[in-house]
Design an enzyme around this catalytic site. Structure first.
Site, PDB file in Angstrom:
ATOM      1  N   GLU A  31      16.596   5.552   0.860  1.00 39.84           N
ATOM      2  CA  GLU A  31      15.820   5.986  -0.297  1.00 39.84           C
ATOM      3  C   GLU A  31      14.824   7.085   0.060  1.00 39.84           C
ATOM      4  OE1 GLU A  31      15.996   1.794  -2.838  1.00 39.84           O
ATOM      5  OE2 GLU A  31      14.151   2.362  -1.785  1.00 39.84           O
TER       6      GLU A  31
ATOM      7  N   HIS B 236      16.595   2.000  -9.486  1.00 40.93           N
ATOM      8  CA  HIS B 236      16.447   0.572  -9.161  1.00 40.93           C
ATOM      9  C   HIS B 236      16.878  -0.333 -10.312  1.00 40.93           C
ATOM     10  CE1 HIS B 236      14.087   1.996  -5.721  1.00 40.93           C
ATOM     11  NE2 HIS B 236      14.271   0.792  -5.214  1.00 40.93           N
TER      12      HIS B 236
END
Length: 235
Positions: A136, A169
């Site tokens: 990420e 997410h």
């Protein structure tokens, strides 16, 4: 973005959608139940993606001897440690705002789901605590934020990249929390000019959150039940 960066993003996208085929494949190969098949496929896909992305990014990871604006290693280490508390503080403030402004209760279904997988397959903790945060930070800070920061000011680049980070997410109830975390990691990156700093902070924070959820799972559930009971009695 550089051509290799597009390949990195494509690798990440493929990894995200690979569960559609990967989980049934592992399940049919005898890795059961489905929660275990999901855990092992995520371990395999995340690790594979990490290796591919590190190979693609090897040129970006080389130290540039001509740059003197990066923080020294001791200072970077201090910011890495401070960054953990800064991220937790930002998460806490965002959580309070969600509750006061929108009535959103604390607790994330996304986190609870990941903790359940980790309880069934402890090795999965490596994905949530180490591999996931590294990927990420490379994608959303090194590439996405870095590309936006070349064209816009810090605030706009950080907000855009952080919102995309939050959307990925798929926990839209707590999108403010994820955005605050992304903004914090972007700040750490700009402050130190070292991607390793937000990586360490992100890894440490995720590890802390997952371990707390695992170790104090029963106590947390009892507390939530007590809060719900008090709300019911008050109502």
């Amino acid at each position: 973005m550089e051509k290799r960066h597009w390949y990195v993003v494509l690798t990440y996208v493929i990894m995200q959608f690979s569960t559609i085929l990967g989980v049934p494949l592992f399940y049919n190969l005898g890795i059961q139940p489905k929660e275990v098949a999901l855990a092992y496929w995520l371990i395999f896909s995340f690790l594979s993606a990490l290796i591919i992305i590190l190979i693609l990014m090897r040129k970006d990871m080389r130290p540039d001897q001509l740059r003197d604006d990066r923080s020294s290693l001791p200072v970077a280490l201090l910011w890495s440690v401070f960054g953990v508390f800064l991220a937790l503080f930002a998460q806490g403030i965002a959580g309070v705002l969600e509750n006061k402004l929108f009535g959103i209760e604390p607790g994330s279904e996304n986190t609870e789901f990941l903790v359940e997988i980790a309880m069934a397959t402890p090795l999965f903790i490596v994905v949530t605590s180490v591999i996931g945060p590294i990927l990420e930070e490379v994608i959303f800070r090194k590439i996405l934020f870095g590309s936006l920061y070349k064209r816009f000011n810090f605030i706009l680049a950080a907000v855009i990249s952080s919102i995309i980070f939050a959307i990925v997410h798929m926990d839209f109830t707590h999108i403010l929390i994820y955005t605050a975390m992304g903004f914090t990691f972007a700040y750490l990156y700009v402050k130190t000019k070292r991607i390793i700093v937000p990586i360490i902070a992100h890894v440490s924070m995720n590890t802390f959150v997952v371990l707390v959820q695992l170790v104090f799972k029963d106590e947390i559930e009892k507390y939530q039940q007590q809060v719900e009971s008090m709300q019911f009695i008050f109502f």
